[in-house]
Design a protein around this motif. Structure first.
Motif, short mmCIF file in Angstrom:
data_model
loop_
_atom_site.label_atom_id
_atom_site.label_comp_id
_atom_site.label_asym_id
_atom_site.label_seq_id
_atom_site.Cartn_x
_atom_site.Cartn_y
_atom_site.Cartn_z
N VAL A 27 -3.62 -0.81 5.91
CA VAL A 27 -3.19 -0.07 4.72
C VAL A 27 -3.21 1.42 5.00
O VAL A 27 -2.26 2.13 4.69
N ARG A 28 -4.27 1.90 5.59
CA ARG A 28 -4.42 3.35 5.82
C ARG A 28 -3.43 3.89 6.84
O ARG A 28 -2.86 4.96 6.65
N LEU A 29 -3.26 3.15 7.96
CA LEU A 29 -2.44 3.68 9.05
C LEU A 29 -1.03 3.12 9.09
O LEU A 29 -0.18 3.65 9.80
N GLY A 30 -0.80 2.02 8.39
CA GLY A 30 0.54 1.44 8.35
C GLY A 30 0.73 0.29 9.32
O GLY A 30 -0.10 0.06 10.21
N PRO A 31 1.84 -0.42 9.15
CA PRO A 31 2.07 -1.62 9.96
C PRO A 31 2.28 -1.34 11.45
O PRO A 31 1.85 -2.13 12.29
N THR A 32 2.91 -0.25 11.78
CA THR A 32 3.13 0.05 13.21
C THR A 32 1.80 0.27 13.93
O THR A 32 1.57 -0.27 15.01
N ALA A 33 0.91 1.04 13.31
CA ALA A 33 -0.40 1.28 13.92
C ALA A 33 -1.20 -0.02 14.02
O ALA A 33 -1.90 -0.26 15.01
N ALA A 34 -1.09 -0.88 13.00
CA ALA A 34 -1.80 -2.17 13.03
C ALA A 34 -1.27 -3.04 14.17
O ALA A 34 -2.03 -3.72 14.86
#
Length: 188
Positions: free
Chosen positions: A59-66
């Motif tokens: 949630v905090r960093l977004g799907p690409t970072a995940a």
């Protein structure tokens, strides 16, 4: 920390009353793969997590970072084993765990091309990567590990995370330490 270091090092400590460096390394590798399962879950649930005010990394960093986190966790486990072998903490037999790399690469690709509820099967498949990796890592179960790896990949499909959590402690019953157990303390 729990699924990696606490579980692996704790199990070893209970059996041998010692925690050598290679056990910490093995625990870290297993922990990386366990965390990767949680990342898939967080990636899948990020839209509902926002509505529920949950602040996961996805949630905090977004799907690409995940997705990058998942990729690094998966590959980090294999590089960790390579580092243990390169520093001569363990023998070259530990490289057998690298036979699970194709399964990990399949999941990495799937995570980058799938989203939402379509990630559900990948929770179990990420657990399968950890199971196969762990079986291949256990030196006393090399042949069994290879057989299970092929059976899971070609015949049995994916196993769920709950089944993995039930099976892994049972597998530890069949593992014998490479050094003898210390004698039990005498009763007073």
């Amino acid at each position: 920390l729990f699924f990696g270091l606490a579980a692996v090092v704790g199990t070893y400590w209970v059996q041998l009353q010692a925690a050598p460096a290679h056990v910490w390394g093995a625990g870290a590798c297993i922990g990386l793969l366990a965390t990767a399962i949680l990342v898939v879950n967080n990636l899948r649930d990020r839209h509902t997590d926002v509505q529920a005010s949950k602040r996961t990394l996805a949630v905090r960093l977004g799907p690409t970072a995940a997705r990058w986190e998942f990729t690094l966790l998966q590959l980090g486990a294999f590089f960790g084993v390579g580092a243990l072998v390169a520093t001569e903490q363990v023998g070259p037999g530990w490289m057998l765990s690298w036979l699970a790399i194709p399964l990990a690469l399949i999941e990495i690709r799937a995570i980058w091309t799938t989203d939402g509820p379509a990630l559900n099967p990948h929770l179990g498949r990420a657990a399968r990567v950890e199971l196969v990796f762990g079986l291949l890592l256990v030196r006393r179960l090399r042949v069994l590990g290879v057989l299970v790896a092929f059976a899971l990949h070609f015949g049995l499909g994916w196993i769920g995370f709950r089944q993995f959590l039930i099976m892994f402690p049972l597998l530890l019953l069949f593992v014998r330490p490479t050094t003898p157990l210390p004698p039990l303390p005498q009763a007073l």
